[in-house]
Design a protein around this motif. Structure first.
Motif, PDB file in Angstrom:
ATOM      1  N   HIS A 189       0.807  -1.219   0.000  1.00  0.00           N
ATOM      2  CA  HIS A 189       0.000   0.000   0.000  1.00  0.00           C
ATOM      3  C   HIS A 189       0.840   1.267   0.000  1.00  0.00           C
ATOM      4  O   HIS A 189       0.439   2.276  -0.597  1.00  0.00           O
ATOM      5  CB  HIS A 189      -0.978  -0.061   1.178  1.00  0.00           C
ATOM      6  N   LYS A 190       1.984   1.237   0.636  1.00  0.00           N
ATOM      7  CA  LYS A 190       2.892   2.378   0.534  1.00  0.00           C
ATOM      8  C   LYS A 190       3.375   2.535  -0.899  1.00  0.00           C
ATOM      9  O   LYS A 190       3.411   3.644  -1.445  1.00  0.00           O
ATOM     10  CB  LYS A 190       4.079   2.201   1.466  1.00  0.00           C
ATOM     11  N   ALA A 191       3.710   1.423  -1.549  1.00  0.00           N
ATOM     12  CA  ALA A 191       4.190   1.468  -2.936  1.00  0.00           C
ATOM     13  C   ALA A 191       3.128   2.004  -3.878  1.00  0.00           C
ATOM     14  O   ALA A 191       3.426   2.731  -4.827  1.00  0.00           O
ATOM     15  CB  ALA A 191       4.638   0.071  -3.374  1.00  0.00           C
ATOM     16  N   ILE A 192       1.869   1.649  -3.635  1.00  0.00           N
ATOM     17  CA  ILE A 192       0.779   2.122  -4.489  1.00  0.00           C
ATOM     18  C   ILE A 192       0.703   3.648  -4.466  1.00  0.00           C
ATOM     19  O   ILE A 192       0.542   4.292  -5.515  1.00  0.00           O
ATOM     20  CB  ILE A 192      -0.558   1.502  -4.038  1.00  0.00           C
ATOM     21  N   LEU A 193       0.826   4.234  -3.291  1.00  0.00           N
ATOM     22  CA  LEU A 193       0.765   5.692  -3.187  1.00  0.00           C
ATOM     23  C   LEU A 193       1.960   6.351  -3.882  1.00  0.00           C
ATOM     24  O   LEU A 193       1.814   7.386  -4.538  1.00  0.00           O
ATOM     25  CB  LEU A 193       0.700   6.110  -1.719  1.00  0.00           C
ATOM     26  N   LEU A 194       3.125   5.740  -3.744  1.00  0.00           N
ATOM     27  CA  LEU A 194       4.301   6.262  -4.448  1.00  0.00           C
ATOM     28  C   LEU A 194       4.096   6.185  -5.958  1.00  0.00           C
ATOM     29  O   LEU A 194       4.407   7.126  -6.691  1.00  0.00           O
ATOM     30  CB  LEU A 194       5.544   5.475  -4.036  1.00  0.00           C
ATOM     31  N   ASP A 195       3.564   5.055  -6.414  1.00  0.00           N
ATOM     32  CA  ASP A 195       3.338   4.867  -7.853  1.00  0.00           C
ATOM     33  C   ASP A 195       2.354   5.899  -8.404  1.00  0.00           C
ATOM     34  O   ASP A 195       2.511   6.389  -9.527  1.00  0.00           O
ATOM     35  CB  ASP A 195       2.794   3.463  -8.121  1.00  0.00           C
ATOM     36  N   ALA A 196       1.331   6.231  -7.611  1.00  0.00           N
ATOM     37  CA  ALA A 196       0.360   7.233  -8.054  1.00  0.00           C
ATOM     38  C   ALA A 196       1.034   8.576  -8.276  1.00  0.00           C
ATOM     39  O   ALA A 196       0.729   9.301  -9.226  1.00  0.00           O
ATOM     40  CB  ALA A 196      -0.768   7.366  -7.036  1.00  0.00           C
ATOM     41  N   GLY A 197       1.975   8.923  -7.405  1.00  0.00           N
ATOM     42  CA  GLY A 197       2.710  10.173  -7.572  1.00  0.00           C
ATOM     43  C   GLY A 197       3.556  10.181  -8.824  1.00  0.00           C
ATOM     44  O   GLY A 197       3.610  11.203  -9.536  1.00  0.00           O
ATOM     45  N   HIS A 198       4.222   9.061  -9.127  1.00  0.00           N
ATOM     46  CA  HIS A 198       5.007   8.983 -10.360  1.00  0.00           C
ATOM     47  C   HIS A 198       4.121   9.256 -11.572  1.00  0.00           C
ATOM     48  O   HIS A 198       4.498   9.995 -12.492  1.00  0.00           O
ATOM     49  CB  HIS A 198       5.612   7.578 -10.530  1.00  0.00           C
ATOM     50  N   MET A 199       2.937   8.641 -11.569  1.00  0.00           N
ATOM     51  CA  MET A 199       2.035   8.724 -12.704  1.00  0.00           C
ATOM     52  C   MET A 199       1.547  10.151 -12.935  1.00  0.00           C
ATOM     53  O   MET A 199       1.565  10.663 -14.061  1.00  0.00           O
ATOM     54  CB  MET A 199       0.852   7.784 -12.452  1.00  0.00           C
ATOM     55  N   CYS A 200       1.136  10.810 -11.870  1.00  0.00           N
ATOM     56  CA  CYS A 200       0.600  12.156 -12.027  1.00  0.00           C
ATOM     57  C   CYS A 200       1.691  13.169 -12.366  1.00  0.00           C
ATOM     58  O   CYS A 200       1.449  14.127 -13.101  1.00  0.00           O
ATOM     59  CB  CYS A 200      -0.142  12.578 -10.761  1.00  0.00           C
ATOM     60  N   GLN A 201       2.905  12.967 -11.864  1.00  0.00           N
ATOM     61  CA  GLN A 201       3.997  13.862 -12.236  1.00  0.00           C
ATOM     62  C   GLN A 201       4.282  13.760 -13.735  1.00  0.00           C
ATOM     63  O   GLN A 201       4.570  14.773 -14.379  1.00  0.00           O
ATOM     64  CB  GLN A 201       5.257  13.545 -11.429  1.00  0.00           C
ATOM     65  N   ASN A 202       4.177  12.566 -14.286  1.00  0.00           N
ATOM     66  CA  ASN A 202       4.348  12.433 -15.731  1.00  0.00           C
ATOM     67  C   ASN A 202       3.280  13.225 -16.482  1.00  0.00           C
ATOM     68  O   ASN A 202       3.541  13.800 -17.539  1.00  0.00           O
ATOM     69  CB  ASN A 202       4.304  10.965 -16.150  1.00  0.00           C
ATOM     70  N   LEU A 203       2.061  13.244 -15.928  1.00  0.00           N
ATOM     71  CA  LEU A 203       0.999  14.027 -16.568  1.00  0.00           C
ATOM     72  C   LEU A 203       1.364  15.505 -16.550  1.00  0.00           C
ATOM     73  O   LEU A 203       1.201  16.209 -17.559  1.00  0.00           O
ATOM     74  CB  LEU A 203      -0.332  13.801 -15.851  1.00  0.00           C
ATOM     75  N   TYR A 204       1.849  15.991 -15.430  1.00  0.00           N
ATOM     76  CA  TYR A 204       2.266  17.388 -15.335  1.00  0.00           C
ATOM     77  C   TYR A 204       3.309  17.729 -16.402  1.00  0.00           C
ATOM     78  O   TYR A 204       3.184  18.722 -17.129  1.00  0.00           O
ATOM     79  CB  TYR A 204       2.876  17.661 -13.959  1.00  0.00           C
ATOM     80  N   LEU A 205       4.354  16.923 -16.485  1.00  0.00           N
ATOM     81  CA  LEU A 205       5.451  17.226 -17.413  1.00  0.00           C
ATOM     82  C   LEU A 205       5.012  17.080 -18.860  1.00  0.00           C
ATOM     83  O   LEU A 205       5.417  17.867 -19.729  1.00  0.00           O
ATOM     84  CB  LEU A 205       6.652  16.327 -17.111  1.00  0.00           C
ATOM     85  N   ALA A 206       4.175  16.080 -19.133  1.00  0.00           N
ATOM     86  CA  ALA A 206       3.664  15.911 -20.493  1.00  0.00           C
ATOM     87  C   ALA A 206       2.797  17.102 -20.892  1.00  0.00           C
ATOM     88  O   ALA A 206       2.868  17.591 -22.023  1.00  0.00           O
ATOM     89  CB  ALA A 206       2.877  14.607 -20.606  1.00  0.00           C
TER      90      ALA A 206
END
Length: 249
Positions: A189-206
């Motif tokens: 569950h900690k990893a899931i929250l970290l993964d969500a942050g990676h995903m949304c940061q990619n949206l920001y940069l894209a």
């Protein structure tokens, strides 16, 4: 121990200490990489990803300019722009031959990628308004339903953040926890929250790279958003939102 301290301990949880009792270690078959579809579903093919859309190829500039944008114009997004953003956030790079793991354009612990991407489409050229789900394995959209009151509901379910409903499209990511729990048990569950942050940061940069704006949203009514997307709220539930649109000048 205070309630605050208990949650701090969750943040300090260590992946690897409990995965020895995971379902993977028990030789239980791995979960599906993507939710099923029905033969009767309406499927929309998306175009191939094109780098010709990119206006700013300088990663330094994109990182430096990255901001949460909350003022969107009425200008529509092209389907090519939407496809680029979907690729940047959940694009498939490789699937293992046994379909046990998937590698995407964003990192995820163990290659588990526990998310599904839902889209509330308001103003995208060539795509009718409605709620869709992204089929990343085939680069397609599946039409789910249309709700004429979706803007009003979004406003209510995000505590009056009216700018969300003004986006051309709202990315709504759900989480299917078992995809990660299969590998990491309770430390997933900690990893899931970290993964969500990676995903949304990619949206920001894209978004920055093609002149669009977005804003990460974590403040929403959980049960209401789950019910809106017709999720069971247990095996799958909403975890993150982000409206996207052309920025007002």
């Amino acid at each position: 121990m205070s309630e605050v301290s208990i949650y701090r301990d969750f943040l300090k949880s260590n992946i690897g200490l409990t995965d020895n009792i995971s379902d993977r270690k028990k030789k239980i078959p791995h979960p599906q990489l993507q939710k099923n579809i029905d033969k009767s579903d309406i499927i929309i093919n998306l175009p191939s990803v094109s780098e010709l859309l990119i206006k700013d190829r300088d990663i330094y500039n994109c990182i430096k300019k990255r901001r949460s944008r909350r003022m969107f114009s009425a200008e529509s997004l092209s389907v090519e722009e939407l496809t680029y953003l979907l690729w940047a956030t959940q694009g498939v790079e490789k699937v293992l031959p046994d379909n046990s793991r998937i590698y995407r354009t964003v990192p995820s612990a163990g290659g588990r990628h526990p998310f599904e991407t839902y889209l509330i489409i308001n103003n995208v050229d060539g795509i009718e308004k409605g709620i869709y789900r992204f089929l990343s394995l085939t680069n397609q959209l599946i039409f789910l339903f249309y709700d004429e009151d979706y803007v009003e509901k979004l406003n209510k379910y995000t505590f009056g953040q009216k700018f969300i409903g003004q986006g051309s499209v709202v990315f709504v990511w759900s989480c299917i926890p078992y995809r990660s729990e299969w590998e990491y048990n309770i430390s997933a569950h900690k990893a899931i929250l970290l993964d969500a942050g990676h995903m949304c940061q990619n949206l920001y940069l894209a978004c920055e790279s093609i002149g669009l704006g977005t804003c990460a949203i974590a403040s929403y009514m959980q049960k209401e958003m789950d019910k809106f997307l017709k999720l069971d709220g247990d095996e799958e539930f909403v975890i993150y939102l982000a409206p996207v649109g052309k920025c007002k000048k």
